[in-house]
Design an enzyme around this catalytic site. Sequence first.
Site, PDB file in Angstrom:
ATOM      1  CD  GLU A  46      -2.993  -0.767  -0.075  1.00  0.00           C
ATOM      2  OE1 GLU A  46      -3.072   0.383  -0.550  1.00  0.00           O
ATOM      3  OE2 GLU A  46      -3.607  -1.743  -0.542  1.00  0.00           O
ATOM      4  CE1 TYR A 129      -6.809   2.946   0.345  1.00  0.00           C
ATOM      5  CE2 TYR A 129      -4.423   3.189   0.575  1.00  0.00           C
ATOM      6  CZ  TYR A 129      -5.521   2.543   0.040  1.00  0.00           C
ATOM      7  OH  TYR A 129      -5.336   1.482  -0.777  1.00  0.00           O
ATOM      8  CG  ASP A 147      -7.906   4.304  -3.122  1.00  0.00           C
ATOM      9  OD1 ASP A 147      -9.127   4.273  -3.383  1.00  0.00           O
ATOM     10  OD2 ASP A 147      -7.073   3.580  -3.695  1.00  0.00           O
TER      11      ASP A 147
END
Length: 352
Positions: A46, A129, A147
Amino acid sequence: MKDGDPTMDAQTSKQLAHNLITWYRANARDLPFRHSRDPYRIFISEMMLQQTQVATMLPYYERFIARFPDIETLAQASLDDVLSHWQGLGYYRRAKHVHEAAKQVCATHGGQFPTTLDALKALPGIGDYTAGAIASIAFNQPEPAIDGNVLRVLTRVLAEARPIALSATKATVKDVVRGMHHHAPPRELTQAIMELGALVCVRTPICEACPLQRHCLAYAQGRIAEIPMRAPRLKQPLEHYIAFVITGGDAVYLEQNPDKGLLANLYGLPHIIGSDVTKAYTALQSNLSMALTLGETLGEITHVFSHKRWRLTVIHATSGQVTENFHALDDLPAIGKAHRKAIALWEEKMNK
DNA sequence: AAGTCGGGGCG
DNA sequence: CGCCCAGACTT
């Protein structure tokens, strides 16, 4: 949709979730970082994905995981070693955050990632997020991970007309995702929305291939191209000025603008471009040839024009002599809005 | 709220 | 080639 209405009814929410999951299982790309539920690998992938496309990031991810296969290895590595494996990805502060987070997890959580949103967000580099992504994908918790992809998909489904930068818009999208989590495995749902945003609901979307087309209000209304709304271009250049409220008794010094250009013919305060008060005060004195006494900073004013933005630092000064350029506060000529606000700052101070 | 980080996509 | 961009942090 009016205020007070639920953002989306349960039936719609269920169908959206179902269509998404079915589509995801049939169409998802086979990506290496999806083969693991290890929060460490999800964290690394991520963090890398936040700044690059999958294709660019994949070789970095493979190299990184080969060198730092688990969080202990990362925590014990030197920052230079970590940076050398991040080199080329950009956003090098994130490499440092990743390293710091690994050290913290090992030092205070015994090498196990925390499982709650708050504890995740307390780690460096992890915001709303990423915390949602780790909680839902690694720990299968029904937590939204909002996101840019998710915002694009759901503002279109909702035909949400507010700019996506507003926190209220994000809150609406968050609510909708939360609702969908009741009807699907969280770890798949989170990835399904993001994958749809990455493959189908792109900037110029492929609506014929979209499993949500029948529920998409933007599609129905022919407004796909205008949603998501961007905040009104704040690209206008920002200009810093020092504005001086020069008072003599209850009168303030004003100059009249030329009859061409910005705020033509209006009166205004002397203001000097820049943000250095000392320089501006020196310039002011040489322009005015008046005996001035520098006063306090009254505050900051921002003003938006169609083509530029002003940020005024408002400084007070007093003058011994009161010339014809001084205007009584209760009898001011036409002044632009920004400078009127600046004068109001002085009036507020006086009335206290 | 706005600036910053730094690379890639895109027109 | 310049313009725009996403998330987290900072101020």
